[in-house]
Design a protein around this motif. Sequence first.
Motif, short mmCIF file in Angstrom:
data_model
loop_
_atom_site.label_atom_id
_atom_site.label_comp_id
_atom_site.label_asym_id
_atom_site.label_seq_id
_atom_site.Cartn_x
_atom_site.Cartn_y
_atom_site.Cartn_z
N ASP A 65 18.93 -4.95 26.52
CA ASP A 65 18.60 -4.98 27.95
C ASP A 65 17.79 -6.23 28.31
O ASP A 65 18.06 -6.87 29.33
N ARG A 89 20.31 -8.03 30.92
CA ARG A 89 19.77 -7.87 32.27
C ARG A 89 18.61 -8.82 32.58
O ARG A 89 18.53 -9.36 33.68
N ARG A 90 17.70 -9.02 31.60
CA ARG A 90 16.50 -9.81 31.88
C ARG A 90 16.16 -10.71 30.70
O ARG A 90 16.43 -10.37 29.53
N GLN A 128 18.10 -11.66 35.47
CA GLN A 128 16.75 -11.70 36.03
C GLN A 128 15.82 -12.36 35.01
O GLN A 128 15.99 -12.19 33.80
N ASP A 203 8.47 -2.33 31.84
CA ASP A 203 8.87 -1.21 32.69
C ASP A 203 8.76 -1.49 34.18
O ASP A 203 9.02 -0.59 34.99
N LEU A 204 8.37 -2.71 34.55
CA LEU A 204 8.37 -3.02 35.98
C LEU A 204 9.80 -3.02 36.51
O LEU A 204 10.69 -3.59 35.88
N PRO A 205 10.04 -2.41 37.66
CA PRO A 205 11.42 -2.33 38.17
C PRO A 205 12.00 -3.69 38.53
O PRO A 205 13.21 -3.90 38.40
N GLN A 206 11.16 -4.60 38.99
CA GLN A 206 11.61 -5.96 39.30
C GLN A 206 10.61 -6.96 38.72
O GLN A 206 9.41 -6.70 38.72
N TRP A 207 11.12 -8.06 38.24
CA TRP A 207 10.27 -9.13 37.75
C TRP A 207 10.17 -10.23 38.80
O TRP A 207 11.19 -10.80 39.21
#
Length: 306
Positions: A65, A89-90, A128, A203-207
């Motif tokens: 992830d 994803r990130r 992201q 665990d932050l929903p958005q960076w």
Amino acid sequence: MMRIAIAGSGGLAHFIAYYIHEETRHETLFLSRIPKPQLAAQGHQVQVVDYNDPESLLFALRGIDTVISTVTGPPQLQLIRAAVQIGVRRFAPAEFDGPPSLRPNPDPLDRGQAAALAWLAHHRNSIQSTVFVCGILYERFQQGGLAQSRIGLSSGVAGEGDYIMDIRNMSAQVPVWMADNSYATVCLTAAHDVGRFVAKAIDLPQWPAELRMCGERVTVNTLVQLVQQLKGTTFNPIQWHNPASLRSALILAVSQHDVPEQWRLQNLIATSAGRFDFVQPNLNAQFPAIQPLRFDDWLSRNWELQ
């Protein structure tokens, strides 16, 4: 539960993996150029990768992830390419420094970070990313320097006493003033606190573009005075610098082909330019339960000054 790949197996990677393991439910996977049986013996997953082989990277990143990189240069660029291709994803590039916006262009301290950020910006619709900003690591001032923790081995300032103060021999080159004659200021953070904040950020929903953390923000002058107080003696010799005197010293080092001194001076010039100073550490605000270690407490423990 997510699978988190940590590129590199140096000291900072260890801190990050430790806190992800201890404080989250996520799995970590070390990406390493060579086998690491000691990590496997500690229960970590390790995948040997060849950064020159795209297929090796694509295989390693299956099911991942998030990638947190502690490798720089061409290997990191290849890792970004593979991450984008396979749909990671990130991605957090190997930064762990001052804010990128404060760097000159060209940057004499760049080790491929600018290219990595450019690649991630280009692929921002596919992956992201964030920059973890922590300023100066406390470990620059530990016994054995950054190298003791296997951090920043290619930075040119990984040795004990390479940055500002040689605490063992009590000598110092101090970038105390900025160009406007105000005191230079730095933000500092212990490597283990970097690991704690990074683990929470997973665990932050958005960076956001930057995730900032800071253990302590002080003037360089205060930092030097603190070390003298804790050691119970003064630095001798000590050289107090402003940007002009540092540039003069750099010209001399270049003329003498003294590359190690050039690296040290470039870091002092960056300090006097304010590159390692910032405000509004958003990770501190987001996770107030994390109380970063104070620099004086850390120094006293590391040098057994209590």
